[in-house]
Scaffold this motif. Structure first.
Motif, PDB file in Angstrom:
ATOM      1  N   GLY A 183       1.125   3.602  -3.529  1.00  0.00           N
ATOM      2  CA  GLY A 183       0.119   5.517  -3.501  1.00  0.00           C
ATOM      3  C   GLY A 183      -0.761   5.209  -4.081  1.00  0.00           C
ATOM      4  O   GLY A 183      -1.603   4.402  -3.565  1.00  0.00           O
ATOM      5  N   GLY A 184      -1.531   6.510  -3.560  1.00  0.00           N
ATOM      6  CA  GLY A 184      -3.059   6.965  -3.362  1.00  0.00           C
ATOM      7  C   GLY A 184      -4.121   6.550  -4.418  1.00  0.00           C
ATOM      8  O   GLY A 184      -4.757   6.292  -4.788  1.00  0.00           O
TER       9      GLY A 184
ATOM     10  N   HIS B  80      -7.156  11.635  -6.307  1.00  0.00           N
ATOM     11  CA  HIS B  80      -7.864  11.634  -4.986  1.00  0.00           C
ATOM     12  C   HIS B  80      -8.126  12.027  -4.072  1.00  0.00           C
ATOM     13  O   HIS B  80      -7.287  12.607  -3.344  1.00  0.00           O
ATOM     14  CB  HIS B  80      -5.629  11.156  -3.767  1.00  0.00           C
ATOM     15  CG  HIS B  80      -4.677  10.077  -4.662  1.00  0.00           C
ATOM     16  ND1 HIS B  80      -5.213   9.366  -6.025  1.00  0.00           N
ATOM     17  CD2 HIS B  80      -4.106  10.961  -5.123  1.00  0.00           C
ATOM     18  CE1 HIS B  80      -4.024   8.777  -6.503  1.00  0.00           C
ATOM     19  NE2 HIS B  80      -3.087   9.315  -6.060  1.00  0.00           N
TER      20      HIS B  80
ATOM     21  N   ALA C 161      -5.977   3.597   3.690  1.00  0.00           N
ATOM     22  CA  ALA C 161      -4.842   5.429   2.602  1.00  0.00           C
ATOM     23  C   ALA C 161      -4.658   5.634   4.065  1.00  0.00           C
ATOM     24  O   ALA C 161      -3.709   6.566   3.597  1.00  0.00           O
ATOM     25  CB  ALA C 161      -6.222   5.404   2.372  1.00  0.00           C
TER      26      ALA C 161
ATOM     27  N   THR D 124      -2.574  16.851  -4.879  1.00  0.00           N
ATOM     28  CA  THR D 124      -1.983  15.878  -5.663  1.00  0.00           C
ATOM     29  C   THR D 124      -2.199  15.609  -7.601  1.00  0.00           C
ATOM     30  O   THR D 124      -2.892  16.177  -7.821  1.00  0.00           O
ATOM     31  CB  THR D 124      -2.452  14.660  -5.009  1.00  0.00           C
ATOM     32  OG1 THR D 124      -1.970  14.174  -3.797  1.00  0.00           O
ATOM     33  CG2 THR D 124      -1.220  13.692  -5.473  1.00  0.00           C
TER      34      THR D 124
ATOM     35  N   THR E 272      -8.475   5.378  -5.298  1.00  0.00           N
ATOM     36  CA  THR E 272      -9.428   6.534  -6.162  1.00  0.00           C
ATOM     37  C   THR E 272      -9.137   5.770  -7.578  1.00  0.00           C
ATOM     38  O   THR E 272      -9.841   6.807  -8.541  1.00  0.00           O
ATOM     39  CB  THR E 272      -8.414   7.568  -5.930  1.00  0.00           C
ATOM     40  OG1 THR E 272      -7.780   8.184  -6.342  1.00  0.00           O
ATOM     41  CG2 THR E 272      -8.514   7.971  -4.652  1.00  0.00           C
TER      42      THR E 272
ATOM     43  N   THR F  84     -14.363   9.830  -3.039  1.00  0.00           N
ATOM     44  CA  THR F  84     -13.649   9.809  -3.979  1.00  0.00           C
ATOM     45  C   THR F  84     -13.375  10.814  -5.085  1.00  0.00           C
ATOM     46  O   THR F  84     -14.164   9.408  -5.709  1.00  0.00           O
ATOM     47  CB  THR F  84     -12.117   9.623  -3.610  1.00  0.00           C
ATOM     48  OG1 THR F  84     -12.271   8.688  -4.072  1.00  0.00           O
ATOM     49  CG2 THR F  84     -11.734   9.461  -1.925  1.00  0.00           C
TER      50      THR F  84
ATOM     51  N   SER G  82      -1.087   7.936   1.569  1.00  0.00           N
ATOM     52  CA  SER G  82      -2.019   8.476   1.358  1.00  0.00           C
ATOM     53  C   SER G  82      -2.135   9.852   1.873  1.00  0.00           C
ATOM     54  O   SER G  82      -2.482  11.461   1.462  1.00  0.00           O
ATOM     55  CB  SER G  82      -2.714   8.731  -0.122  1.00  0.00           C
ATOM     56  OG  SER G  82      -3.713   7.788   0.491  1.00  0.00           O
ATOM     57  N   ALA G  83      -2.857   9.764   3.051  1.00  0.00           N
ATOM     58  CA  ALA G  83      -3.742  10.429   3.585  1.00  0.00           C
ATOM     59  C   ALA G  83      -2.419  11.447   4.563  1.00  0.00           C
ATOM     60  O   ALA G  83      -1.493  10.994   4.530  1.00  0.00           O
ATOM     61  CB  ALA G  83      -3.974   9.787   5.231  1.00  0.00           C
TER      62      ALA G  83
ATOM     63  N   THR H 229     -10.588  13.517  -2.007  1.00  0.00           N
ATOM     64  CA  THR H 229     -11.684  13.135  -1.353  1.00  0.00           C
ATOM     65  C   THR H 229     -12.260  14.177  -1.272  1.00  0.00           C
ATOM     66  O   THR H 229     -12.049  15.239  -0.945  1.00  0.00           O
ATOM     67  CB  THR H 229     -11.261  12.266   0.592  1.00  0.00           C
ATOM     68  OG1 THR H 229     -10.417  11.828   0.177  1.00  0.00           O
ATOM     69  CG2 THR H 229     -11.967  12.464   1.364  1.00  0.00           C
TER      70      THR H 229
ATOM     71  N   THR I 224       1.157  -1.263  -0.064  1.00  0.00           N
ATOM     72  CA  THR I 224       0.017  -0.374   0.084  1.00  0.00           C
ATOM     73  C   THR I 224       0.428   1.444  -0.272  1.00  0.00           C
ATOM     74  O   THR I 224       0.722   1.977  -0.652  1.00  0.00           O
ATOM     75  CB  THR I 224      -0.747  -0.168   0.893  1.00  0.00           C
ATOM     76  OG1 THR I 224      -1.640  -1.142   1.196  1.00  0.00           O
ATOM     77  CG2 THR I 224      -2.100   0.850   1.378  1.00  0.00           C
TER      78      THR I 224
ATOM     79  N   SER J  72       2.886  10.709   1.775  1.00  0.00           N
ATOM     80  CA  SER J  72       2.932   9.399   1.623  1.00  0.00           C
ATOM     81  C   SER J  72       3.698   9.117   3.284  1.00  0.00           C
ATOM     82  O   SER J  72       4.245  10.282   3.664  1.00  0.00           O
ATOM     83  CB  SER J  72       3.753   9.339   1.140  1.00  0.00           C
ATOM     84  OG  SER J  72       5.385   9.890   1.296  1.00  0.00           O
TER      85      SER J  72
END
Lengths: 480, 480, 480, 480
Positions: free
Chosen positions: B386-387, C188, C443, C150, B391, C254, C447-448, C190, B382, C451
């Motif tokens: 990456g993100g 990404h 996440a 991003t 998504t 997202t 990504s939150a 949200t 994970t 990284s």
């Protein structure tokens, strides 16, 4: 039979006139030095247990070289079962010596055997025959070998030939008709002094410009120009005191060794400039030693588990479910290390030379695991043992008539455990974690069998990442 | 040869008229239900790869029972190499199926074999012959077996006979001349529906008062009174959609199964009240299944490593040293799981029945490791992925002409990786971590081969703590 | 008072005519789309709880900008207590929404405030006034902001201007008298669709050659050229089904967002080429968001702890000492994340602009911890919950009259817990780990708030290693 | 001003005629004993830094009791900032003393203050006034207090009154008109000997039958009947040698203390049978000490990070990305411990007595973290440092003219780091991990501020599990 007893070993070592410094003094013969006593006691276990009917089968082997029964730890394995025996043997030896290193290091004997074979095959040299000659001598006389690899290394970002001081890696300074002269130092030498012979190999991958640093050889430990200096080990002077306070009468010992222009006759030279074999050589040393370490560390863990379970019992807590759960965790960690060593042994392969080699990925994974689990095991032991681990009185205070009665009263445990029993058991654990033998625990990560990061890189080098990527691409529908 | 192809398997399963509910509906035959498709695809791998020249040797075996070549996963192992093959086979099958369970569970066949032998020896019963009869039938017809053990259990602090509702564990409600009638439920049945036969054993240690709950038997899956209900699995309805969004066309499937007063003829009854064998029975099931799991999880990890390395490559980061280090960690974890499974296999023992049994401590340690490493592997995957993992657009949006060009432009990767390639690869990883196949990852800890805590307790039960304590006491000088 | 209700929010969002694609279709207004329902429900909590007397004090604040009471999550903090409130608020919101993201992201509003101030001070620009103007508008109308950072990034080893496609980072493609035109994508996102306004900032450190990529601005979400595409989330179509099977009626959502030559008037441009501020800008965004995450993840953990403790109770195991110990571990992990967030808030500093900033090291340490602890918490939850987590039937099967009685019988728990209660509780946990809301868990690491590795590097950048080295040298006697 | 200097402290301690045994001998006054030197050096830092203009503000406080400036570490905190200062102060002291305990333990002074207040309020006793009287004396004379809690405990499954020997917990053996007589022992006494006064409290929850064991009091350390026995610490005799080999001239010291029928006058008795207050008392001690430990361990980690970064630099590896990543991990762990301590301080509450108390959950979480992170930090330090950590020669060998040149040559590092610099730096790290000061590292888990398990149980006791369950039930739709 060629196998020595412990007493015989000591007598033979007494005749080796190695130069040895300890505590600022040059001592004539190390075998009588009190600080070396514990280390010799551990080493002797190797020899004596091979005569013990219970362990003789495990600790001996038929040598194809001498056609005699020899000690397991100087024999060349030719199949998986031989390697498995080795891992079982080192676990046993750790169990019997209270988790100390018994310092008989068979691991490098094997890659030296196979690599000299390969060099000869490719280059037409005669290293392998020389090596077999020497190894037969070792087996017949059941000698202790000090295998050395690690050099000082100076600036780690520079290759040997790039260092500001050319001697930061051991090198050939002169080639003569009858042999070579070498200069340098070898660091971190477990079992440096208690040896009949040195076996020296280079410590890293070399390039053509580093040719003078690519040198392998064997010579007697008391060869002129070799100087041993004892490391200071934790609580080392308790070895003078003996008794309960040292925690464990067994131990290990390490040295720094200087090679001040030492002469090596050609018949003992096993590599001399063949830089292109250096990566494979290192891989082989690493593989052997890292696989074996799984057994060592399982044995050390066994002792720690036994001590911890006993201390819990002394507190009346042997049936506490949380404590049992934690001990189960210690066992899992121990057996995981053992399993990796075993799997590397079972799934090895035969080299061209006939010597059997462990599985590279699994051997290096074994190293990764022994770089972590022992600390976790020690942490749990510490957690269960409790504060007395850090506040034990000296044996002298314990036995002082002013105080003895009080100690006997207040330090007694549950179920009739006496204060002395508890004190002894705590002292053993103390010795393993931060006392006389703590080196054996804490060196697991950085230096035993090469560094953690060396194992990481080796895994990267050999794992079939391409194959795994391809398999993923097929599943994902990216490739057909 | 007795071995079916995948197509043959499906044809044969079509004839099994099991009662099956899914999504609130009773469906006539599950083999055509779109949601079961992925699961059947995984199961078929077992069969088809056994016909693939590359894998046939690994996936087949000579049965001592039928004196025929049978599928490896229905054969009784008689030595360590047989168990090792099994662990290699499950790793391979996971690799080929994108880390899904191919759901052919040989593990229980073996302990059922050995325990019925032991019961007969001690009590003069004839369970073993009955069992061999049935097993021969299974081998000859290369059947899928749904082995069931887990009951609902109700209040976990109470034994079966103490529950307020007597049916919380499956039990004998009637003994007749021609057989018995059983009632209860079996939960968490991987491969519940895609089976020809059920093989049922009790789920826990029983006491004399629980005798009616000690029952083992085999019956066809479409026996009257058996009702299967599909579990809802994550993102299950994407199976209807197919395509990129399901991530992986392979999958697995689980059921709850009710046994509403089901008749079992005596010739298919393998245990009937012999409560004293229940602890050993459970130990044996656990040992086999937990050892095998080391192979499964290594195979699943292989896929995750392959995906992760590919995604790093798509980002241009395949030579980044931190990423390489993390991938090396994933490999270590995978191989540690494999090593524990292998070591358990290599170091097992032969039971009285002739069936070979894995090493108990190592098998349970394997379970402990598969309860942790897979999460850590997934976490690293994970982290590196990456993100976009969270998504990804739907395939329908991706292919929408309004948007397609934009997606192709912005989602392309380094080194000519196309947006579609990246999307597919992310979707595969997504399916493993929180998509269609996430069950296979997350069930590792609690339920695969019994709970984490069950393995902990088993280790406690069998480890030689007394011996370890004694060894510690000798070293500490507390005992002589 | 400026604060909207949830209902008011939805009404106002209905008027935003954003372009939105989901499942291959362009939909007219997202607020009525069933798949967005859960996400809107979470977002509305932000608004409705601010009107709840119990939480109004926590969730509102006096704005120095508007001199009105505004929602806490659009206010600029001026002291540590303001940041602490924010962390408490997000923990509360996660608790109330079953561990989902309520998607009101105040974090970027603050660094945008302080960095525009600094740029103006140094370069004599007027970004800060423009920004305050816009922010006042946001506060007065209590708007939802979609903050975007991003970019797709292409080859990660190349800078923006080095990419083969110049649009892999959002950039200015035209400068006009009245404004600028931008092109690119933001990934990404949200809360991408459920917003009135976009706030856009660059995603990485830029050099002079990347000047065209250094652009910040705010525009309405329905500005021409902006296209939103819904991500596919795990088990997303269960949102259509509703009921027990979705696990939790709350959720998050997202998007990917394309900016196809979008016009931005100058009065909404907040950065335009000032590349030298990009490192500080990113540091500030990271610090704010990473500190806040400590609160989010503690709240999510609270829900998981509550579910787990309830499931243990349903099994009759609420007093089991091992289970209590494991729950205590979950609590420790949750509170450690909270503590890091809080400590970052308490020990921040005031920027020149007057806005209060969290402590950089502690904020990034918070991110490191939320990259690991949530997985460990989920693993323990899974371990304690047991296998039913993976084999829950669908609500439709559960309610099917053929089956309902059986389910009610066999799935009931200890202490009168009904089958439905258990099913609901398992479904909630399932949604968090691999169901509808699993994105929120998984996440956390990659990504939150940037990284894991981004936080690592930031720590390296700001920690006073030199000071620590100097202190060590003094103790060691190497320096005086 | 009441604050002593280090020199003044030593003079005042010289007048305390405590009974002290070490190494089997009774020594007249400990302040001149060479083995105590390092410990006194650490203790003196507390005093001397309070006079250092740079740290005076941090290390002093205005006492509401004496209305004078007193040392921070004898003052009663009345608000969060006071507790925060304490945590900062202990971090500083560890940094300055090379990660050793400076042994001035304010933590128990506060709960003793608040609990005596509560007892008086409820029972009409006058303990609080007595305690304030004594504390004023301590503050005015800036005394060292040896706070004692831990008893020998015997069988841990039995309560005090159930033990076979009634003295396994310290107890009142006689009540007289003028005072009480107590008997027992106190174990694990950091700073036992270097104290003017003892402050004694019970060690566990007591029941009515244990009333005689519920006793708290303060008396001079040289009161008749009190006997101190030094613990043996790792490498303790290197304190005799001094120099490089001890690694760090600072240290700490621990004792066992016997109370052989010691008289305590009533005016110094602070609890006498009020068993019902024992749980709250213990909670309060634990909370204070566990919060503070976050600061201590962060400070110790700072030293280890500084040493490690320096050693990497000496190897030329300070810019290696893997090593930087590992150092970043060390920093994360250090700051996480700090953050938990700080958060506990910031989020405490005022007790009825006016003394400020840390947050219970966060304080205990702090303990959980300091039970793990320090080992991980040490492991990474070991990993980066490399093998020389285990094989350092003695200073005497290093300075031996036969060898010195060789050592200078081979042990020099990159960037002109001399052999002596490296040797000193390694020796400092060695002392922390398995040398003179290793106690400070390894006692973090089991004994510092109570055991790991004690903190676990306390978390279980106070966490609002019911609230979390209720919240989960609402989300799941099980409760309204």
């Amino acid at each position: 039979m060629a196998i020595k007893t412990g007493a015989g070993l000591i007598e033979s070592l007494r005749k080796v006139k190695s130069v040895f410094y300890i505590g600022g003094e040059k001592v004539d013969n190390f075998v009588d030095h009190p600080i070396i006593k514990a280390s010799l006691k551990s080493i002797c276990l190797n020899y004596d247990l091979a005569h013990d009917p219970e362990y003789a089968e495990l600790l001996t082997a038929d040598s194809p070289l001498t056609r005699e029964k020899v000690h397991l730890l100087v024999n060349i394995p030719t199949g998986p079962e031989d390697l498995v025996k080795r891992i079982e043997a080192v676990r046993l030896l750790q169990q019997k010596s209270g988790g100390t290193c018994t310092q008989r290091n068979v691991d490098p004997l094997v890659p030296a055997y196979s690599i000299t074979y390969d060099i000869d095959q490719e280059l037409g040299t005669e290293y392998h025959e020389r090596y077999k000659e020497w190894l037969g001598h070792v087996q017949k006389n059941d000698l202790m070998i000090n295998f050395s690899i690690t050099d000082p290394k100076g600036d780690r970002t520079l290759r040997p030939h790039e260092q500001s001081d050319p001697d930061m890696y051991l090198r050939i300074v002169e080639k003569r008709k009858d042999g070579i002269v070498v200069r340098g130092a070898k660091c971190h030498q477990t079992n440096g002094i208690a040896s009949h012979e040195k076996l020296i190999f280079p410590t890293r991958t070399m390039t053509e410009k580093d040719k003078d640093y690519v040198v392998a050889f064997a010579i007697p430990s008391d060869t002129k120009g070799i100087v041993h200096i004892s490391a200071r080990l934790p609580s080392d002077t308790r070895r003078y005191e003996g008794g309960i306070d040292q925690g464990n009468p067994f131990g290990s010992h390490t040295c720094t060794i200087f090679y001040n222009d030492v002469f090596v006759p050609w018949e003992r030279v096993f590599m001399c400039g063949e830089y292109q074999f250096s990566p494979e050589l290192l891989k082989r040393f690493g593989d052997h030693h890292r696989a074996t370490y799984g057994g060592c560390n399982a044995g050390k863990a066994d002792v720690m588990i036994g001590v911890t379970a006993t201390l819990a019992e002394y507190n009346g807590l042997d049936n506490n479910s949380i404590i049992r759960d934690k001990i189960s965790e210690m066992v899992s960690s121990a057996e995981t290390m053992f399993a990796c060593g075993l799997a590397a042994a079972y799934r090895g392969y035969k080299t061209e030379s006939g010597a059997y080699h462990p599985n590279t990925v699994l051997a290096n994974v074994s190293k990764i695991n022994i770089s972590r689990f022992p600390y976790e095991i020690a942490r749990i032991a510490t957690d269960i043992a409790g504060g007395l681990l850090f506040t034990l009185p000296s044996e002298k205070d314990f036995r002082n008539p002013d105080l003895h009665e009080n100690f006997m009263k207040y330090f007694k445990g549950a179920k009739n455990a006496s204060a002395e029993e508890r004190l002894r058991m705590f002292s053993l654990l103390q010795s393993m974690i931060f006392g006389c033998n703590a080196v054996d625990l804490h060196a697991s990560c950085p230096s035993a069998a090469g560094s953690f990061q060396a194992a990481r890189l080796q895994i990267n080098r050999v794992v079939d990442l391409k194959g795994k990527k391809r398999a993923a691409k097929i599943i994902a529908g990216v490739e057909g």
